[in-house]
Scaffold this motif. Structure first.
Motif, PDB file in Angstrom:
ATOM      1  N   ARG A  87      -6.325   3.873   9.915  1.00 40.13           N
ATOM      2  CA  ARG A  87      -5.159   3.840   9.040  1.00 40.13           C
ATOM      3  C   ARG A  87      -4.245   5.028   9.316  1.00 40.13           C
ATOM      4  O   ARG A  87      -4.701   6.167   9.415  1.00 40.13           O
ATOM      5  CB  ARG A  87      -5.579   3.877   7.570  1.00 40.13           C
TER       6      ARG A  87
ATOM      7  N   ALA B 104      -0.185   6.605   8.086  1.00 39.21           N
ATOM      8  CA  ALA B 104       0.912   6.492   7.125  1.00 39.21           C
ATOM      9  C   ALA B 104       2.221   6.779   7.858  1.00 39.21           C
ATOM     10  O   ALA B 104       2.290   7.656   8.714  1.00 39.21           O
ATOM     11  CB  ALA B 104       0.728   7.467   5.967  1.00 39.21           C
TER      12      ALA B 104
ATOM     13  N   GLU C  56       1.527   1.804   5.177  1.00 39.50           N
ATOM     14  CA  GLU C  56       0.169   1.965   5.682  1.00 39.50           C
ATOM     15  C   GLU C  56       0.003   1.078   6.901  1.00 39.50           C
ATOM     16  O   GLU C  56       0.190  -0.138   6.822  1.00 39.50           O
ATOM     17  CB  GLU C  56      -0.861   1.580   4.629  1.00 39.50           C
TER      18      GLU C  56
ATOM     19  N   SER D 153       0.839  -1.204   0.000  1.00 35.83           N
ATOM     20  CA  SER D 153       0.000   0.000   0.000  1.00 35.83           C
ATOM     21  C   SER D 153       0.873   1.253   0.000  1.00 35.83           C
ATOM     22  O   SER D 153       2.015   1.232   0.457  1.00 35.83           O
ATOM     23  CB  SER D 153      -0.916   0.011   1.227  1.00 35.83           C
ATOM     24  N   ASN D 154       0.321   2.353  -0.511  1.00 34.49           N
ATOM     25  CA  ASN D 154       0.981   3.671  -0.468  1.00 34.49           C
ATOM     26  C   ASN D 154       2.313   3.699  -1.218  1.00 34.49           C
ATOM     27  O   ASN D 154       3.233   4.434  -0.833  1.00 34.49           O
ATOM     28  CB  ASN D 154       1.197   4.125   0.988  1.00 34.49           C
TER      29      ASN D 154
ATOM     30  N   ASP E  73      -8.632   7.587   4.361  1.00 34.74           N
ATOM     31  CA  ASP E  73      -8.315   6.182   4.645  1.00 34.74           C
ATOM     32  C   ASP E  73      -9.107   5.633   5.824  1.00 34.74           C
ATOM     33  O   ASP E  73      -9.064   4.425   6.085  1.00 34.74           O
ATOM     34  CB  ASP E  73      -6.818   6.026   4.943  1.00 34.74           C
TER      35      ASP E  73
ATOM     36  N   HIS F 105      -2.074  11.105   9.066  1.00 36.44           N
ATOM     37  CA  HIS F 105      -3.350  10.385   9.080  1.00 36.44           C
ATOM     38  C   HIS F 105      -4.168  10.966   7.941  1.00 36.44           C
ATOM     39  O   HIS F 105      -4.598  12.118   7.996  1.00 36.44           O
ATOM     40  CB  HIS F 105      -4.085  10.576  10.408  1.00 36.44           C
ATOM     41  N   HIS F 106      -4.354  10.187   6.887  1.00 33.13           N
ATOM     42  CA  HIS F 106      -5.154  10.624   5.753  1.00 33.13           C
ATOM     43  C   HIS F 106      -6.623  10.326   6.055  1.00 33.13           C
ATOM     44  O   HIS F 106      -7.011   9.163   6.168  1.00 33.13           O
ATOM     45  CB  HIS F 106      -4.713   9.906   4.483  1.00 33.13           C
TER      46      HIS F 106
END
Length: 371
Positions: A213, A215, A167, A159-160, A209, A205-206
């Motif tokens: 979740r 990052a 992630e 991911s990412n 998501d 922290h997106h």
């Protein structure tokens, strides 16, 4: 380079609360997290200390505990590109800290393959804000403090990839009551660990998501994004290996999550401690956290289990009761986990659940003397 102690792992007394006062006119004070990687050196995220007044910040360790200490620190490295900063503690360091081991951690890189791996981080997010009614302010209101959060979960390594981050799938906070502020605010800069090795720093922290979740900037990316002089600073003071080739590496064959196993042979009198890992993994899953979908899962297996499972207000004790009931009816624990897989689909949380099931099965075989 400072002496290393391989696979030291997360040490809570080294976890730092980073307190920053921005330069005049650049916004209110802010908090972040960090990790002490030497006697006087603290790693954190660069955006935590951006525009710090005088290029300094405060670091606090073991807050409100017997060994609490606070000191000023100056920013000697802050890379916006890599989102990593190194702070040097300029104030006095307690004698007890001098006496303790002060070596740097092991740094590592995760395989760039289709694996899901356990990870953890400890920091001070906003949702851990508490009132201390034993300490009153001048106006009579209770003072506030942030407690620590030991966030454990899984990382889906692929991911990412475009962002170049890890992630982290972790247990989300119960609510998101401030639309303009993330409940994870303040967790940035927390060291991310896998198998006793520092592999990243929480960076964002997106919101899109979801609450579960985070990052994290990867340690191996530092070698691409930092200058030679910046890498030399981290090598000399933080114990970062001089080249990416010297990072601890985890072979995919040793770290992939095993396929689901049967738990039908487990004894029905297993101590609660044996079930703790599986219960913790289950509490991170949306299907389990929602009472309606959990009831749906229970109704899909042996009706005796659904009828006899204790239903307690708190989720964790309830899950212990459900698992103990399943152990009394061989095969129903496998049915329970399979129903959860069907509703959840493929996810880091399900991978962690399966990993805990594998470990539980292995411990049981060892205790029975079977191979």
């Amino acid at each position: 380079m400072p002496g290393q102690e391989p696979r030291r792992g997360l040490d809570p007394v080294r976890v730092a609360e980073v307190m920053v006062r921005p330069a005049a006119g650049r916004g209110p004070g802010r908090r972040g997290s960090g990790y002490r990687v030497g006697l006087r050196w603290v790693l954190t995220a660069a955006h935590v200390v951006r525009d710090a007044e005088g290029g300094t910040a405060g670091v606090r360790f073991e807050a409100d505990r017997a060994a609490e200490w606070t000191a000023p620190a100056r920013v000697i490295l802050a890379s916006d590109k890599a989102d990593v900063a190194l702070l040097e503690i300029t104030g006095s360091v307690p004698q007890g800290v001098h006496a303790a081991a002060t070596g740097s951690p092991s740094y590592g890189t995760l395989p760039d393959t289709d694996v899901v791996l356990p990870c953890g981080a400890m920091g001070f997010p906003r949702f851990k804000l508490r009132e201390d009614r034993m300490r009153l302010l001048d106006d009579g209101s209770a003072s506030q403090y942030r407690d620590s959060c030991h966030a454990t979960g899984m990382t889906s390594v692929l991911s990412n990839r475009r962002e170049g981050t890890l992630e982290l799938a972790v247990t989300p906070p119960e609510s998101d009551s401030e639309p303009d502020r993330s409940p994870w605010e303040g967790m940035s800069g927390a060291a991310v660990w896998h198998d006793g090795t520092l592999v990243g720093l929480v960076s964002a922290h997106h919101r899109a998501d979801g609450l579960g979740r985070l990052a994290a900037v990867r340690v191996d990316r530092w070698y691409e994004l930092l200058t030679g002089a910046e890498l030399a600073l981290l090598h000399e003071n933080a114990g970062l290996p001089a080249s990416a080739g010297r990072l601890v590496r985890f072979p995919p064959a040793d770290t992939t999550v095993a396929v689901p196993v049967t738990l039908a042979g487990l004894h029905d009198d297993l101590p609660l401690g044996e079930l703790a890992g599986l219960v913790t993994a289950l509490t991170t899953l949306p299907t389990v956290r929602d009472r309606t979908t959990l009831a749906l899962v229970l109704s899909s297996i042996d009706p005796v289990v659904a009828a006899m499972s204790p239903r307690m207000p708190a989720l964790r004790p309830d899950l212990f009761g459900i698992l103990r009931t399943c152990l009394s009816y061989p095969g129903t624990l496998d049915q329970l986990l399979e129903a959860i897989r069907l509703l959840e689909g493929d996810s880091a949380g399900v991978a962690r659940m399966d990993q805990e099931a594998v470990e539980l099965s292995r411990r049981h075989r060892r205790s029975d003397g079977r191979r």
